[in-house]
Design an enzyme around this catalytic site. Structure first.
Site, mmCIF file in Angstrom:
data_model
loop_
_atom_site.group_PDB
_atom_site.id
_atom_site.type_symbol
_atom_site.label_atom_id
_atom_site.label_comp_id
_atom_site.label_asym_id
_atom_site.label_seq_id
_atom_site.Cartn_x
_atom_site.Cartn_y
_atom_site.Cartn_z
ATOM 1 N N GLY A 46 -9.139 -4.102 3.653
ATOM 2 C CA GLY A 46 -8.592 -3.371 4.780
ATOM 3 C C GLY A 46 -8.971 -1.902 4.715
ATOM 4 C CD GLN A 51 -7.842 3.737 3.819
ATOM 5 O OE1 GLN A 51 -7.769 2.760 4.556
ATOM 6 N NE2 GLN A 51 -7.981 3.625 2.515
ATOM 7 C CG LEU A 92 -11.147 0.513 -0.012
ATOM 8 C CD1 LEU A 92 -11.801 0.191 1.317
ATOM 9 C CD2 LEU A 92 -12.116 0.254 -1.160
HETATM 10 C C1 QAP Z 1 -5.097 -2.718 1.125
HETATM 11 O O1 QAP Z 1 -7.086 -2.216 -0.041
HETATM 12 C C2 QAP Z 1 -4.455 -3.791 0.286
HETATM 13 O O2 QAP Z 1 -8.739 0.294 -6.485
HETATM 14 C C3 QAP Z 1 -6.608 -2.770 1.166
HETATM 15 O O3 QAP Z 1 -11.304 0.316 -7.286
HETATM 16 C C4 QAP Z 1 -4.914 -4.089 -0.987
HETATM 17 O O4 QAP Z 1 -9.103 -3.106 0.179
HETATM 18 C C5 QAP Z 1 -3.378 -4.448 0.772
HETATM 19 C C6 QAP Z 1 -10.255 -1.465 -3.662
HETATM 20 C C7 QAP Z 1 -4.280 -5.082 -1.744
HETATM 21 C C8 QAP Z 1 -2.763 -5.434 0.030
HETATM 22 C C9 QAP Z 1 -3.215 -5.775 -1.225
HETATM 23 C C10 QAP Z 1 -9.313 -0.871 -4.476
HETATM 24 C C11 QAP Z 1 -11.575 -1.459 -4.071
HETATM 25 C C12 QAP Z 1 -9.897 -2.068 -2.386
HETATM 26 C C13 QAP Z 1 -9.675 -0.287 -5.682
HETATM 27 C C14 QAP Z 1 -8.334 -2.478 -0.492
HETATM 28 C C15 QAP Z 1 -11.005 -0.276 -6.096
HETATM 29 C C16 QAP Z 1 -11.952 -0.874 -5.278
HETATM 30 C C17 QAP Z 1 -8.680 -1.921 -1.802
HETATM 31 CO CO CO Z 2 -5.042 1.897 1.794
#
Ligand code: QAP
Ligand code: CO
Length: 167
Positions: A46, A51, A92
């Protein structure tokens, strides 16, 4: 298509309230395509417009295994929510950190699609969690706001340190 730079916590620009989308033109659709590319390449499930430093009420999500169920929500509104679920969340804009956050388990929302057509939909599971997380971004709210002051401080300090090292 272009991959867009993602703002990182604690960037103050992530704290602004986003404005409604009023013009549905090719420029908006280009932004949506760029946001999908940015999310898929990250990779993430997402991404909200604030962002990528665009203060509009717009978000993209795809929680599918095959990465083939893109969903764009413009000017989304929560209509109903029920149940509770504790899930590890990441962001992210907060790379490298995952912490448990409590959210509604089922939601009903309305939004507009990329052509400005309104629609209504229900969601549960990861999709429901992800939409709530992304809708928070439109209010300048981040998942770290649900954590204890101590955890939030620790995450902020680590990201600030990484930023200084990166120059
Ligand atoms: C939101 O987040 C979300 O730390 C979207 O090193 C995430 O796509 C909602 C990401 C989980 C519910 C559950 C994070 C990529 C991606 C990191 C994401 C990273 C690389 C996060
Ligand atoms: Co976020």
């Amino acid at each position: 298509m272009a991959k867009l730079p993602i703002l990182r916590y604690p960037d103050p620009r992530l704290r602004r309230r986003a404005e409604p989308v009023t013009v549905f033109d090719d420029r908006l659709r280009q932004l949506i395509d760029d946001m999908f590319q940015t999310m898929y390449e990250a990779p993430g499930i997402g991404l909200a417009a604030p962002q990528v430093d665009v203060q509009l009420r717009l978000l993209v999500v795809d929680v599918s295994e095959q990465r083939d169920q893109p969903l764009v929500l413009i000017n989304p509104q929560l209509l109903e929510s029920s149940g509770q679920e504790l899930n590890d969340e990441g962001c992210l804009s907060v790379p490298g950190f995952y912490e448990p956050v409590q959210r509604a388990a089922q939601i009903r929302f309305c939004a507009m699609d990329r052509n400005g057509e309104p629609f209504e939909q229900e969601a549960e599971g990861l999709l429901a969690v992800c939409i709530q997380h992304e809708m928070d971004h439109l209010e300048g709210k981040l998942f770290v706001d649900y954590l204890s002051e101590m955890k939030r401080q620790r995450i902020r300090k680590k990201l600030e340190k990484l930023r200084r090292r990166a120059g």
